[in-house]
Design a protein around this motif. Structure first.
Motif, PDB file in Angstrom:
ATOM      1  N   LEU A 138       0.825  -1.208   0.000  1.00 19.62           N
ATOM      2  CA  LEU A 138       0.000   0.000   0.000  1.00 19.62           C
ATOM      3  C   LEU A 138       0.862   1.262   0.000  1.00 19.62           C
ATOM      4  O   LEU A 138       0.530   2.254  -0.652  1.00 19.62           O
ATOM      5  CB  LEU A 138      -0.931  -0.007   1.221  1.00 19.62           C
ATOM      6  N   SER A 139       1.983   1.230   0.711  1.00 18.05           N
ATOM      7  CA  SER A 139       2.871   2.383   0.768  1.00 18.05           C
ATOM      8  C   SER A 139       3.455   2.693  -0.609  1.00 18.05           C
ATOM      9  O   SER A 139       3.448   3.851  -1.059  1.00 18.05           O
ATOM     10  CB  SER A 139       4.001   2.133   1.768  1.00 18.05           C
ATOM     11  N   SER A 140       3.947   1.675  -1.300  1.00 10.57           N
ATOM     12  CA  SER A 140       4.546   1.874  -2.616  1.00 10.57           C
ATOM     13  C   SER A 140       3.512   2.309  -3.644  1.00 10.57           C
ATOM     14  O   SER A 140       3.736   3.246  -4.421  1.00 10.57           O
ATOM     15  CB  SER A 140       5.240   0.589  -3.084  1.00 10.57           C
ATOM     16  N   GLU A 169      -9.422 -10.905   0.108  1.00  7.36           N
ATOM     17  CA  GLU A 169      -8.303 -10.032   0.468  1.00  7.36           C
ATOM     18  C   GLU A 169      -7.856  -9.212  -0.739  1.00  7.36           C
ATOM     19  O   GLU A 169      -7.537  -8.021  -0.614  1.00  7.36           O
ATOM     20  CB  GLU A 169      -7.149 -10.877   1.006  1.00  7.36           C
ATOM     21  N   LEU A 170      -7.825  -9.831  -1.921  1.00  4.36           N
ATOM     22  CA  LEU A 170      -7.463  -9.109  -3.135  1.00  4.36           C
ATOM     23  C   LEU A 170      -8.485  -8.014  -3.434  1.00  4.36           C
ATOM     24  O   LEU A 170      -8.122  -6.892  -3.809  1.00  4.36           O
ATOM     25  CB  LEU A 170      -7.371 -10.079  -4.311  1.00  4.36           C
ATOM     26  N   GLY A 171      -9.757  -8.335  -3.248  1.00  8.20           N
ATOM     27  CA  GLY A 171     -10.808  -7.348  -3.475  1.00  8.20           C
ATOM     28  C   GLY A 171     -10.684  -6.156  -2.541  1.00  8.20           C
ATOM     29  O   GLY A 171     -10.903  -5.014  -2.949  1.00  8.20           O
ATOM     30  N   MET A 177      -7.123   0.710  -3.072  1.00  9.18           N
ATOM     31  CA  MET A 177      -6.367   1.399  -4.111  1.00  9.18           C
ATOM     32  C   MET A 177      -7.274   2.363  -4.895  1.00  9.18           C
ATOM     33  O   MET A 177      -6.879   3.498  -5.195  1.00  9.18           O
ATOM     34  CB  MET A 177      -5.718   0.376  -5.049  1.00  9.18           C
ATOM     35  N   ALA A 178      -8.476   1.911  -5.215  1.00 12.53           N
ATOM     36  CA  ALA A 178      -9.421   2.756  -5.948  1.00 12.53           C
ATOM     37  C   ALA A 178      -9.835   3.963  -5.103  1.00 12.53           C
ATOM     38  O   ALA A 178      -9.959   5.084  -5.624  1.00 12.53           O
ATOM     39  CB  ALA A 178     -10.646   1.947  -6.345  1.00 12.53           C
ATOM     40  N   GLU A 183      -9.408   9.841  -4.055  1.00 14.01           N
ATOM     41  CA  GLU A 183      -9.163  10.913  -3.091  1.00 14.01           C
ATOM     42  C   GLU A 183      -8.048  11.849  -3.547  1.00 14.01           C
ATOM     43  O   GLU A 183      -8.104  13.060  -3.300  1.00 14.01           O
ATOM     44  CB  GLU A 183      -8.807  10.318  -1.726  1.00 14.01           C
ATOM     45  N   THR A 184      -7.037  11.296  -4.190  1.00 13.38           N
ATOM     46  CA  THR A 184      -5.889  12.110  -4.617  1.00 13.38           C
ATOM     47  C   THR A 184      -6.058  12.640  -6.035  1.00 13.38           C
ATOM     48  O   THR A 184      -5.185  13.353  -6.526  1.00 13.38           O
ATOM     49  CB  THR A 184      -4.593  11.280  -4.544  1.00 13.38           C
ATOM     50  N   HIS A 185      -7.169  12.270  -6.696  1.00 17.91           N
ATOM     51  CA  HIS A 185      -7.436  12.686  -8.079  1.00 17.91           C
ATOM     52  C   HIS A 185      -6.291  12.270  -9.006  1.00 17.91           C
ATOM     53  O   HIS A 185      -5.927  12.994  -9.939  1.00 17.91           O
ATOM     54  CB  HIS A 185      -7.651  14.203  -8.164  1.00 17.91           C
TER      55      HIS A 185
END
Length: 212
Positions: A138-140, A169-171, A177-178, A183-185
């Protein structure tokens, strides 16, 4: 130098092998020990290639380029000789531990990133001996999205032993990620691909059972 679209492009090998021991991968088992070329030797080779070919682009050729201990020095050093310094695949866990590496890659003009996550869940990553954690993934991924990379490619391996919990877990990861992308556009194009597990010789999974 042939007069083609690649006439201005050269490759410079910086490492051989891999420090990882993923159970599915030949690179870390058959091509040992891992070796990296010294900074001084690479700098001299780059200058020699520049003089001999007049190339404007150099690719730092490696199985995972960020395994080289002096990669943060190599990138700007190559930039003194070449207009573009390109790098392909890299270890996700190393990228997560060294956020300054991502800044150096962006500064060098890298806009397309490929991350091999392999297992669709933590359980499957243990099966593959892929030593990356959820927080590192998630960080990367979030760092790349936040900086609006042109493209992010995520690669997975399908073993046939995935169950509903793994898929759940993948979902959850895709949903997170989505959410972050919205949020960051971020305009980063995300490509997800997967291949079937190949039981290569000389690896721990060469005699692994087949899924029915």
């Amino acid at each position: 130098v042939l007069n083609s679209e690649y006439a201005d492009h050269i490759k410079l090998a910086i490492t051989v092998g891999c420090i990882g021991h993923c159970s599915f991968c030949l690179e870390g088992w058959d091509r040992r020990p891992f070796r990296e070329k010294p900074f001084a030797e690479l700098s001299e080779a780059a200058l020699s290639l520049k003089r001999a070919t007049g190339a404007s682009d150099v690719e730092l050729f490696s199985y995972n380029f960020n395994m080289h201990r002096e990669i943060l020095s190599l990138i700007p050093a190559m930039g003194r000789y070449f207009f573009r310094v390109s790098m392909m695949s890299q270890r996700l866990d190393i990228l997560a531990r060294h956020p300054e590496l991502l800044a150096a890659e962006f500064a060098a003009g890298k806009r397309s990133f490929t991350l091999g996550i392999e297992g669709i869940s933590e359980r499957l990553r243990r099966y593959y001996h892929k030593g990356i954690r959820d927080d590192q993934i998630l960080s990367s991924v979030s760092s790349i999205l936040r900086q609006n990379a042109r493209e992010l490619k995520l690669f997975f391996i399908i073993s046939g032993f995935e169950d509903n919990e793994d898929l759940k877990e993948l979902g959850t990861f895709f949903a997170e990620m989505a959410r972050f992308r919205a949020e960051t556009h971020s305009t980063t194009r995300i490509i997800v691909s997967a291949g079937y597990l190949v039981r290569l010789p000389f690896t721990p999974l060469q005699f692994a059972p087949l899924a029915h």
